[in-house]
Design a protein around this motif. Structure first.
Motif, PDB file in Angstrom:
ATOM      1  N   ASP A  75       0.883  -1.237   0.116  1.00 54.69           N
ATOM      2  CA  ASP A  75       0.005   0.071  -0.186  1.00 54.69           C
ATOM      3  C   ASP A  75       0.651   1.348  -0.017  1.00 54.69           C
ATOM      4  OD1 ASP A  75      -2.622  -1.264   0.526  1.00 54.69           O
ATOM      5  OD2 ASP A  75      -1.650  -1.956   2.231  1.00 54.69           O
ATOM      6  N   LEU A  76       2.021   1.169   0.308  1.00 55.01           N
ATOM      7  CA  LEU A  76       2.970   2.345   0.459  1.00 55.01           C
ATOM      8  C   LEU A  76       4.475   2.213   0.105  1.00 55.01           C
ATOM      9  CD1 LEU A  76       3.969   4.964   1.500  1.00 55.01           C
ATOM     10  CD2 LEU A  76       4.045   3.985   3.853  1.00 55.01           C
ATOM     11  N   ILE A  77       5.142   2.797  -0.772  1.00 57.75           N
ATOM     12  CA  ILE A  77       6.423   2.531  -0.969  1.00 57.75           C
ATOM     13  C   ILE A  77       7.218   3.971  -0.601  1.00 57.75           C
ATOM     14  CG2 ILE A  77       8.284   2.210  -2.900  1.00 57.75           C
ATOM     15  CD1 ILE A  77       5.744   0.856  -4.437  1.00 57.75           C
ATOM     16  N   ILE A  78       8.141   3.855   0.051  1.00 54.87           N
ATOM     17  CA  ILE A  78       9.132   4.825   0.640  1.00 54.87           C
ATOM     18  C   ILE A  78      10.374   4.640   0.065  1.00 54.87           C
ATOM     19  CG2 ILE A  78       9.911   6.365   2.148  1.00 54.87           C
ATOM     20  CD1 ILE A  78       7.556   5.990   3.876  1.00 54.87           C
ATOM     21  N   VAL A  79      11.124   5.530  -0.774  1.00 56.84           N
ATOM     22  CA  VAL A  79      12.398   5.364  -1.172  1.00 56.84           C
ATOM     23  C   VAL A  79      13.186   6.419  -0.681  1.00 56.84           C
ATOM     24  CG1 VAL A  79      14.206   5.011  -2.939  1.00 56.84           C
ATOM     25  CG2 VAL A  79      12.018   3.987  -3.227  1.00 56.84           C
ATOM     26  N   ALA A  80      14.471   6.008   0.555  1.00 57.49           N
ATOM     27  CA  ALA A  80      15.529   6.939   0.896  1.00 57.49           C
ATOM     28  C   ALA A  80      16.676   6.987  -0.011  1.00 57.49           C
ATOM     29  CB  ALA A  80      15.588   6.534   2.174  1.00 57.49           C
ATOM     30  N   THR A  82      19.895   9.911  -2.091  1.00 57.92           N
ATOM     31  CA  THR A  82      20.306  11.047  -2.454  1.00 57.92           C
ATOM     32  C   THR A  82      20.738  10.996  -3.951  1.00 57.92           C
ATOM     33  OG1 THR A  82      21.291  11.165  -0.092  1.00 57.92           O
ATOM     34  CG2 THR A  82      22.370  12.576  -1.742  1.00 57.92           C
ATOM     35  N   THR A  83      20.541   9.856  -4.365  1.00 63.96           N
ATOM     36  CA  THR A  83      21.003   9.697  -5.859  1.00 63.96           C
ATOM     37  C   THR A  83      19.767   9.065  -6.693  1.00 63.96           C
ATOM     38  OG1 THR A  83      21.965   7.675  -5.405  1.00 63.96           O
ATOM     39  CG2 THR A  83      23.334   9.212  -5.212  1.00 63.96           C
ATOM     40  N   PRO A  84      18.609   9.862  -6.791  1.00 61.34           N
ATOM     41  CA  PRO A  84      17.679   9.213  -7.637  1.00 61.34           C
ATOM     42  C   PRO A  84      18.012   9.240  -9.229  1.00 61.34           C
ATOM     43  CG  PRO A  84      17.129  11.628  -7.087  1.00 61.34           C
ATOM     44  CD  PRO A  84      18.587  11.230  -6.259  1.00 61.34           C
ATOM     45  N   ASP A  85      17.182   8.334  -9.978  1.00 60.29           N
ATOM     46  CA  ASP A  85      17.689   8.387 -11.234  1.00 60.29           C
ATOM     47  C   ASP A  85      17.305   9.707 -12.105  1.00 60.29           C
ATOM     48  OD1 ASP A  85      17.320   5.621 -10.359  1.00 60.29           O
ATOM     49  OD2 ASP A  85      15.778   5.156 -11.961  1.00 60.29           O
ATOM     50  N   LYS A  86      16.312  10.437 -11.678  1.00 64.69           N
ATOM     51  CA  LYS A  86      15.947  11.656 -12.171  1.00 64.69           C
ATOM     52  C   LYS A  86      15.565  12.661 -11.159  1.00 64.69           C
ATOM     53  CE  LYS A  86      13.907   9.347 -16.387  1.00 64.69           C
ATOM     54  NZ  LYS A  86      12.473   9.178 -17.133  1.00 64.69           N
ATOM     55  N   THR A  87      15.370  13.749 -11.579  1.00 63.53           N
ATOM     56  CA  THR A  87      14.938  15.098 -10.812  1.00 63.53           C
ATOM     57  C   THR A  87      13.551  14.909 -10.639  1.00 63.53           C
ATOM     58  OG1 THR A  87      16.541  16.481 -11.632  1.00 63.53           O
ATOM     59  CG2 THR A  87      14.807  17.398 -10.345  1.00 63.53           C
ATOM     60  N   LEU A  88      12.900  14.501 -11.386  1.00 63.28           N
ATOM     61  CA  LEU A  88      11.310  13.783 -11.389  1.00 63.28           C
ATOM     62  C   LEU A  88      11.021  13.105 -12.519  1.00 63.28           C
ATOM     63  CD1 LEU A  88       9.483  15.779 -13.833  1.00 63.28           C
ATOM     64  CD2 LEU A  88       9.999  17.611 -12.068  1.00 63.28           C
ATOM     65  N   PRO A  89      10.234  11.957 -12.263  1.00 62.18           N
ATOM     66  CA  PRO A  89       9.682  11.587 -10.999  1.00 62.18           C
ATOM     67  C   PRO A  89      10.355  11.129  -9.969  1.00 62.18           C
ATOM     68  CG  PRO A  89       9.116   9.941 -12.693  1.00 62.18           C
ATOM     69  CD  PRO A  89       9.895  11.016 -13.400  1.00 62.18           C
ATOM     70  N   SER A  90       9.918  11.062  -8.846  1.00 64.14           N
ATOM     71  CA  SER A  90      10.470  10.235  -7.745  1.00 64.14           C
ATOM     72  C   SER A  90      10.819   8.923  -7.785  1.00 64.14           C
ATOM     73  CB  SER A  90       9.673  10.210  -6.294  1.00 64.14           C
ATOM     74  OG  SER A  90       8.418   9.270  -6.624  1.00 64.14           O
ATOM     75  N   CYS A  91      12.045   8.555  -7.379  1.00 61.30           N
ATOM     76  CA  CYS A  91      12.649   7.280  -7.640  1.00 61.30           C
ATOM     77  C   CYS A  91      11.577   6.174  -7.164  1.00 61.30           C
ATOM     78  CB  CYS A  91      13.982   7.090  -6.732  1.00 61.30           C
ATOM     79  SG  CYS A  91      14.726   5.307  -7.228  1.00 61.30           S
ATOM     80  N   ALA A  92      10.816   6.521  -6.059  1.00 62.76           N
ATOM     81  CA  ALA A  92       9.900   5.618  -5.651  1.00 62.76           C
ATOM     82  C   ALA A  92       8.639   5.277  -6.440  1.00 62.76           C
ATOM     83  CB  ALA A  92       9.325   6.100  -4.033  1.00 62.76           C
ATOM     84  N   PHE A 105       0.863   4.074  -2.981  1.00 60.65           N
ATOM     85  CA  PHE A 105       1.304   5.432  -3.069  1.00 60.65           C
ATOM     86  C   PHE A 105       2.719   5.566  -2.679  1.00 60.65           C
ATOM     87  CE2 PHE A 105      -0.217   5.345   1.086  1.00 60.65           C
ATOM     88  CZ  PHE A 105       0.570   6.396   1.854  1.00 60.65           C
ATOM     89  N   ALA A 106       3.373   6.267  -3.494  1.00 68.07           N
ATOM     90  CA  ALA A 106       4.898   6.241  -3.287  1.00 68.07           C
ATOM     91  C   ALA A 106       5.728   7.661  -3.447  1.00 68.07           C
ATOM     92  CB  ALA A 106       5.477   5.495  -4.440  1.00 68.07           C
ATOM     93  N   PHE A 107       6.703   8.036  -2.734  1.00 66.18           N
ATOM     94  CA  PHE A 107       7.443   8.948  -2.433  1.00 66.18           C
ATOM     95  C   PHE A 107       8.656   8.673  -2.133  1.00 66.18           C
ATOM     96  CE2 PHE A 107       5.124   8.595   1.291  1.00 66.18           C
ATOM     97  CZ  PHE A 107       5.618   9.065   2.321  1.00 66.18           C
ATOM     98  N   ASP A 108       9.559   9.934  -2.258  1.00 62.53           N
ATOM     99  CA  ASP A 108      10.968   9.770  -1.986  1.00 62.53           C
ATOM    100  C   ASP A 108      11.142  10.547  -0.531  1.00 62.53           C
ATOM    101  OD1 ASP A 108      11.597   8.333  -4.076  1.00 62.53           O
ATOM    102  OD2 ASP A 108      12.902   9.704  -4.935  1.00 62.53           O
ATOM    103  N   VAL A 109      12.318  10.241   0.068  1.00 61.23           N
ATOM    104  CA  VAL A 109      12.815  10.569   1.326  1.00 61.23           C
ATOM    105  C   VAL A 109      14.061  11.092   1.317  1.00 61.23           C
ATOM    106  CG1 VAL A 109      13.103  10.764   3.852  1.00 61.23           C
ATOM    107  CG2 VAL A 109      10.919   9.985   2.992  1.00 61.23           C
ATOM    108  N   PHE A 116      17.077   6.234   5.741  1.00 63.04           N
ATOM    109  CA  PHE A 116      16.418   5.096   6.021  1.00 63.04           C
ATOM    110  C   PHE A 116      15.758   5.133   7.521  1.00 63.04           C
ATOM    111  CE2 PHE A 116      15.590   0.717   7.236  1.00 63.04           C
ATOM    112  CZ  PHE A 116      14.849   0.331   5.952  1.00 63.04           C
ATOM    113  N   ILE A 117      16.310   5.891   8.485  1.00 61.46           N
ATOM    114  CA  ILE A 117      15.743   6.160   9.838  1.00 61.46           C
ATOM    115  C   ILE A 117      14.570   7.053   9.439  1.00 61.46           C
ATOM    116  CG2 ILE A 117      15.993   7.145  11.757  1.00 61.46           C
ATOM    117  CD1 ILE A 117      17.498   4.569  11.632  1.00 61.46           C
ATOM    118  N   TYR A 118      14.704   8.232   8.616  1.00 65.91           N
ATOM    119  CA  TYR A 118      13.621   9.029   8.534  1.00 65.91           C
ATOM    120  C   TYR A 118      12.198   8.201   7.819  1.00 65.91           C
ATOM    121  CZ  TYR A 118      15.632  13.583   9.585  1.00 65.91           C
ATOM    122  OH  TYR A 118      16.325  14.728  10.490  1.00 65.91           O
ATOM    123  N   ALA A 119      12.730   7.338   6.878  1.00 62.21           N
ATOM    124  CA  ALA A 119      11.612   6.628   5.830  1.00 62.21           C
ATOM    125  C   ALA A 119      10.939   5.761   6.707  1.00 62.21           C
ATOM    126  CB  ALA A 119      12.314   5.990   4.804  1.00 62.21           C
TER     127      ALA A 119
END
Length: 326
Positions: A75-80, A82-92, A105-109, A116-119
């Motif tokens: 139901d939820l995906i969070i990716v922590a 600093t090096t995402p594939d793109k500026t947008l969309p989110s890596c998640a 639903f998905a978003f980056d931290v 990972f602690i934050y996520a």
């Protein structure tokens, strides 16, 4: 109140490795120098065509397979990261697309090495406040080799690439909480202080138009890391009426063996209780804790019903901890 707990973990490291001796061919250093100061013997490096989302997907599949759940149950995906594939969309969301997790639903931290602690904290909070979430997929994934200055021996020896994942389960929909009421994520704490100059990159999208390379004041980072991680653990123990002797295992951010040893010494905790994998993969930033945790569970170093702490510090400065009963 709803409660969340870890159902499974997974990890992935790129096949290519880079030894200390190989780094010594690039900059003035040696295997002995690196080992003595960091505890690192090698790091994994992503192939030219590998993306952060690819590493994340491999780690996620590993965790999901162990959890024995279907992709559409997440139901939820969070990716922590600093090096995402793109500026947008989110890596998640890219990970979501590749996994075909159609109901999530998905978003980056972005909290650097503390990501990972934050996520995990965010996922735990969302599970507790939203009865719709049964399973959350939390991932730390990084390709640090692409923001490392390979001519700077003070930083290039420290970092590597990899991903770790965790499936977190809501207790509301299942009976585990009645079987073992202490099991689960007990508490988390997060901090930041705006000390942005001692660990940063020398670029960014709105400043230079590129991500830049890592710059670090090693002595200052070391001092802050030891003091802040120690204080975070003590605060967590105090808030939960626990003593350091009650902790069965500790998974620290795998940045540098000297930092880990200094924190453990200040806490008066036995190194036998510490999960240390930094020698195998170096500092993988937000991925280091889930990689180390997965390694420990595979080797049966973490027993069901045991109490443990996850702790990390990263650029920002950001830091925090997670207390849980496995």
């Amino acid at each position: 109140m709803n409660k969340s707990f870890i159902l499974s973990t997974g990890s992935y490291l790129p096949k290519k490795t880079l030894s200390n001796d190989e780094i010594a061919l690039k900059v003035e250093t040696s295997d002995e120098w690196i080992r003595q100061r960091t505890g690192i013997t090698q790091r994994h490096i992503a192939d030219e065509g590998e993306l952060t989302s690819d590493l994340a997907v491999n780690a996620a599949k590993n965790a999901i397979e162990k959890a024995k759940i279907l992709m559409d149950e997440i139901d939820l995906i969070i990716v922590a990261t600093t090096t995402p594939d793109k500026t947008l969309p989110s890596c998640a969301t890219i990970v979501q697309s590749k996994l075909k997790c159609v109901n999530a639903f998905a978003f980056d931290v972005q909290a650097a090495c503390s990501g990972f602690i934050y996520a995990v904290t965010v996922a735990d909070s969302l599970i507790k406040s939203n009865n719709r979430i049964k399973y959350a997929l939390v991932i730390g994934a990084e390709i640090m080799s692409r923001i490392v200055d390979w001519e700077d021996r003070s930083t290039c020896v420290l970092f590597g690439d990899g991903a770790g994942a965790m499936v977190i389960k809501s207790a509301t929909h299942f009976n585990e909480i009645t079987e073992n009421p202490t099991r689960g994520i007990i508490s988390t704490n997060l901090y930041s202080d705006g000390n942005v100059d001692i660990l940063c990159t020398n670029g960014g999208i709105s400043s230079t138009g590129d991500p830049g390379k890592i710059c670090m004041n090693g002595r200052e980072v070391f001092k802050h890391a030891v003091d802040k991680l120690t204080a975070s653990v003590r605060e967590t123990l105090k808030c939960n009426d626990l003593k350091i002797a009650d902790i069965d295992w500790l998974v620290p951010h795998q940045a540098n063996i000297r930092i880990i040893e200094a924190v453990v010494k200040k806490l008066n905790l036995s190194m036998k209780k510490v999960i240390n994998t930094v020698d195998k993969h170096a500092n993988t930033s937000a991925a280091s804790i889930p990689i180390a945790l997965d390694n420990a569970t595979q080797e049966s170093k973490i027993k069901p019903g045991s109490f443990g702490l996850l702790i990390a510090i990263g650029a920002g400065l950001t830091w925090g901890s997670v207390l849980l009963c496995y």
